[in-house]
Design a protein around this motif. Structure first.
Motif, PDB file in Angstrom:
ATOM      1  N   LEU A   1       0.831  -1.207   0.000  1.00 23.98           N
ATOM      2  CA  LEU A   1       0.000   0.000   0.000  1.00 23.98           C
ATOM      3  C   LEU A   1       0.862   1.253   0.000  1.00 23.98           C
ATOM      4  N   PHE A   2       1.874   1.296   0.858  1.00 24.32           N
ATOM      5  CA  PHE A   2       2.753   2.471   0.906  1.00 24.32           C
ATOM      6  C   PHE A   2       3.527   2.635  -0.401  1.00 24.32           C
ATOM      7  N   ALA A   3       3.912   1.515  -1.015  1.00 25.54           N
ATOM      8  CA  ALA A   3       4.640   1.589  -2.284  1.00 25.54           C
ATOM      9  C   ALA A   3       3.741   2.129  -3.393  1.00 25.54           C
ATOM     10  N   VAL A   4       2.505   1.633  -3.470  1.00 27.07           N
ATOM     11  CA  VAL A   4       1.563   2.073  -4.506  1.00 27.07           C
ATOM     12  C   VAL A   4       1.230   3.552  -4.346  1.00 27.07           C
ATOM     13  N   LEU A   5       1.072   4.002  -3.105  1.00 28.36           N
ATOM     14  CA  LEU A   5       0.742   5.411  -2.847  1.00 28.36           C
ATOM     15  C   LEU A   5       1.952   6.333  -2.977  1.00 28.36           C
ATOM     16  N   GLY A   6       3.133   5.739  -3.137  1.00 27.42           N
ATOM     17  CA  GLY A   6       4.340   6.551  -3.295  1.00 27.42           C
ATOM     18  C   GLY A   6       4.776   7.265  -2.034  1.00 27.42           C
ATOM     19  N   LEU A   7       4.419   6.723  -0.872  1.00 27.29           N
ATOM     20  CA  LEU A   7       4.793   7.343   0.402  1.00 27.29           C
ATOM     21  C   LEU A   7       6.235   6.997   0.768  1.00 27.29           C
ATOM     22  N   ASP A   8       6.873   7.896   1.470  1.00 27.18           N
ATOM     23  CA  ASP A   8       8.278   7.726   1.819  1.00 27.18           C
ATOM     24  C   ASP A   8       8.445   6.559   2.805  1.00 27.18           C
ATOM     25  N   PRO A   9       9.395   5.639   2.537  1.00 25.30           N
ATOM     26  CA  PRO A   9       9.548   4.469   3.408  1.00 25.30           C
ATOM     27  C   PRO A   9      10.082   4.802   4.796  1.00 25.30           C
ATOM     28  N   VAL A  10      10.779   5.943   4.926  1.00 24.82           N
ATOM     29  CA  VAL A  10      11.350   6.327   6.223  1.00 24.82           C
ATOM     30  C   VAL A  10      10.471   7.344   6.933  1.00 24.82           C
ATOM     31  N   LEU A  11      10.180   8.459   6.257  1.00 26.02           N
ATOM     32  CA  LEU A  11       9.422   9.539   6.888  1.00 26.02           C
ATOM     33  C   LEU A  11       7.965   9.165   7.122  1.00 26.02           C
ATOM     34  N   ALA A  12       7.430   8.232   6.346  1.00 22.45           N
ATOM     35  CA  ALA A  12       6.036   7.819   6.519  1.00 22.45           C
ATOM     36  C   ALA A  12       5.953   6.420   7.137  1.00 22.45           C
ATOM     37  N   LEU A  13       6.301   5.398   6.383  1.00 26.47           N
ATOM     38  CA  LEU A  13       6.121   4.019   6.847  1.00 26.47           C
ATOM     39  C   LEU A  13       6.861   3.758   8.158  1.00 26.47           C
ATOM     40  N   PHE A  14       8.141   4.069   8.206  1.00 22.23           N
ATOM     41  CA  PHE A  14       8.925   3.813   9.413  1.00 22.23           C
ATOM     42  C   PHE A  14       8.505   4.721  10.565  1.00 22.23           C
ATOM     43  N   SER A  15       8.461   6.005  10.318  1.00 24.45           N
ATOM     44  CA  SER A  15       8.203   6.959  11.398  1.00 24.45           C
ATOM     45  C   SER A  15       6.797   6.811  11.976  1.00 24.45           C
ATOM     46  N   TRP A  16       5.795   6.735  11.114  1.00 29.29           N
ATOM     47  CA  TRP A  16       4.421   6.641  11.599  1.00 29.29           C
ATOM     48  C   TRP A  16       4.188   5.362  12.393  1.00 29.29           C
ATOM     49  N   LEU A  17       4.578   4.236  11.808  1.00 28.66           N
ATOM     50  CA  LEU A  17       4.221   2.953  12.419  1.00 28.66           C
ATOM     51  C   LEU A  17       5.045   2.630  13.653  1.00 28.66           C
ATOM     52  N   THR A  18       6.340   2.946  13.640  1.00 23.51           N
ATOM     53  CA  THR A  18       7.136   2.616  14.825  1.00 23.51           C
ATOM     54  C   THR A  18       6.753   3.473  16.027  1.00 23.51           C
ATOM     55  N   ASN A  19       6.283   4.688  15.781  1.00 19.23           N
ATOM     56  CA  ASN A  19       5.813   5.495  16.902  1.00 19.23           C
ATOM     57  C   ASN A  19       4.497   4.964  17.459  1.00 19.23           C
ATOM     58  N   VAL A  20       3.629   4.450  16.588  1.00 18.76           N
ATOM     59  CA  VAL A  20       2.418   3.775  17.071  1.00 18.76           C
ATOM     60  C   VAL A  20       2.806   2.560  17.900  1.00 18.76           C
ATOM     61  N   GLY A  21       3.770   1.780  17.393  1.00 19.46           N
ATOM     62  CA  GLY A  21       4.224   0.598  18.114  1.00 19.46           C
ATOM     63  C   GLY A  21       4.824   0.934  19.460  1.00 19.46           C
ATOM     64  N   THR A  22       5.628   1.986  19.512  1.00 23.10           N
ATOM     65  CA  THR A  22       6.238   2.408  20.775  1.00 23.10           C
ATOM     66  C   THR A  22       5.173   2.801  21.795  1.00 23.10           C
ATOM     67  N   LEU A  23       4.192   3.583  21.356  1.00 22.17           N
ATOM     68  CA  LEU A  23       3.097   3.972  22.245  1.00 22.17           C
ATOM     69  C   LEU A  23       2.363   2.743  22.763  1.00 22.17           C
ATOM     70  N   GLY A  24       2.101   1.793  21.874  1.00 21.82           N
ATOM     71  CA  GLY A  24       1.385   0.589  22.270  1.00 21.82           C
ATOM     72  C   GLY A  24       2.153  -0.246  23.276  1.00 21.82           C
TER      73      GLY A  24
END
Length: 482
Positions: free
Chosen positions: A359-382
């Motif tokens: 999904l992130f690849a198809v949408l052309g989102l940045d793998p670091v600034l979007a995929l990595f940053s967004w999800l790992t911060n959600v994971g850390t909070l959890g």
């Protein structure tokens, strides 16, 4: 192999397969030491409190040791691969257990899939330097496939691979540490990074959050309780050893990074870099030579791979336990006939990772600034939310079971203090989530709310189980028999 199938207990994880060392390296690899040192530490210094980051690492290490006391004390009474879920179910009740199970599945999935983004980007950059120029997502999908094979098989195979990778990570950083130590750094081996004025300078709240994020993974020792040799001894030892190995390593390395650059020159140096994550490699070039820097570049990629493999194993076990105990479909709660691995949980995690990365690849989102940053911060909070729940569960469990003869110091005072500390950290993360993750507007609110949504879904699943199968609900989080 047939003998394993014949004599292995049905639908059980592979018992007696992991010792203290194996579990320790499994969980340290999830913390990805080289990734934290090369990526998280420079960013934490830049956005947080500069040279005082080393002192912050020391404080967080002490807080996590405080948490570990109650955590390992209760581990002797849990003996269930559900870890945080089992703690919540035993100490706070089945409904809370259901909430914790879904938060854990969300959190470790988010960590694993998020790191896949950074892994893809780092691998793409590494191979581009060797003349092989491929998009980041190609490497992420290759990693998903490689992790899927190991996650499907027996756990001791993953442990052996992770042990080698983690030892290599430690080796290259320790060589750099010794080189800085031997030369005395830029202006002498000053202890200023541990002074209160340095620790509280800048934005110490941001520094604390980066430090906690760097430790995520150590708490997974209890996930391997059903696969450990003598878990009542192995799991506590592995937990304390993990915190100390990670904490001392991070603290010492952050201190030496600061004195290597010069305590007073550190922030200007970081601010002058286009990419702060190159800071460690610059220090390596200066103090140890380019050969070590090149080795670090390769091991940075392997560090990320080790992290995603460790998180994959954690997710697979949470899904397996949730299926085995009927919170999720029972088809997920089965183990492989030969490998005794939670193979269905592994397959589910693999599919989820492929879908999100795609999904992130198809949408052309940045793998670091979007995929990595967004999800790992959600994971850390959890995960920090789960730590808070586990701390409270320890207090409540021993209040309900006073005949255990455990001291109130270990079962009430220290876990109570840990709960308060984690509650403060949770508030800091929620308030600063946009600054930490780079997510703004709707995403800045929606992403952290995923943890609450997962908890509500888990409560509902547990409530549904209580209605349709009261006996199964009463067994939530109980140790496996036999």
């Amino acid at each position: 192999m047939a003998a394993i199938t014949e004599h292995a207990p049905a639908n059980r994880l592979r018992s007696n397969s992991l010792g203290v060392g194996a579990i320790t390296f499994m969980v340290i690899s999830a913390a990805a030491p080289l990734t934290a040192v090369a990526g998280g530490t420079p960013l934490g210094m830049l956005m947080g409190n500069g040279a005082g980051f080393a002192g912050t690492y020391l404080i967080v290490t002490l807080l996590l040791l405080l948490f570990a006391v109650g955590y390992v004390t209760m581990a002797r009474y849990v003996g269930n691969a559900g870890a945080f879920y089992s703690y919540a179910a035993r100490g706070l009740g089945g409904l809370a257990g259901g909430g914790a199970a879904l938060v854990a599945i969300l959190s470790y999935n988010a960590m694993q899939i998020g790191v896949m983004g950074l892994l893809g980007a780092a691998t793409s950059g590494l191979f581009a330097g060797w003349g092989i120029d491929l998009p980041w997502w190609v490497w992420s999908f290759a990693a998903i496939a490689a992790v899927a094979v190991l996650g499907y098989r027996q756990v001791d195979l993953s442990a052996k691979i992770l042990t080698v990778l983690v030892l290599a990570e430690y080796a290259v950083v320790i060589i750099l540490d010794l080189a800085i130590l031997g030369t005395g750094g830029d202006g002498g081996l000053r202890m200023a990074p541990f002074s209160w004025s340095q620790i509280t300078g800048g934005a110490p709240a941001i520094a604390i959050l980066f430090c906690f994020a760097a430790f995520i993974g150590f708490e997974a020792t209890t996930i391997y309780a059903e696969e450990a040799r003598d878990p009542k001894v192995t799991v506590p030892r592995a937990t304390y050893l993990s915190v100390l190995l990670i904490g001392v390593f991070y603290t010492a390395t952050a201190w030496l990074m600061a004195v290597g650059a010069g305590v007073d020159k550190l922030l200007p140096t970081l601010q002058g870099l286009q990419d702060p994550t190159t800071f460690l490699f610059g220090l390596s070039d200066r103090y140890a030579g380019t050969l070590l820097s090149q080795a670090m570049g390769i091991l940075f990629v392997s560090s990320l791979y080790a992290g995603v493999l460790a998180f994959h194993n954690a997710v697979a076990r949470y899904i397996y336990v949730a299926g085995r105990e009927k919170l999720l479909p029972e088809t997920l709660g089965v183990t492989h006939a030969v490998h005794q691995s939670p193979h269905m949980g592994s397959v589910v995690q693999t599919v989820l990772a492929a879908l999100v990365v795609g999904l992130f690849a198809v949408l052309g989102l940045d793998p670091v600034l979007a995929l990595f940053s967004w999800l790992t911060n959600v994971g850390t909070l959890g995960v920090i939310t789960l730590m808070a729940a586990a701390s409270l569960a320890v207090v409540m469990f021993f209040r309900a079971n006073p005949d255990t003869d455990e001291s109130a110091f270990k079962t009430t005072l220290l876990p109570g203090l840990a709960f308060v500390a984690f509650a403060i950290v949770i508030c800091l993360i929620v308030v600063n989530f946009g600054n930490l993750s780079g997510a703004s507007g709707f995403l800045g609110v929606f992403l952290p709310s995923l943890v609450l949504i997962a908890a509500v879904v888990g409560f509902m699943l547990a409530g549904s189980l209580r209605g349709r199968n009261p006996a199964a609900f009463a067994r939530l989080g109980q140790p496996m028999k036999g």
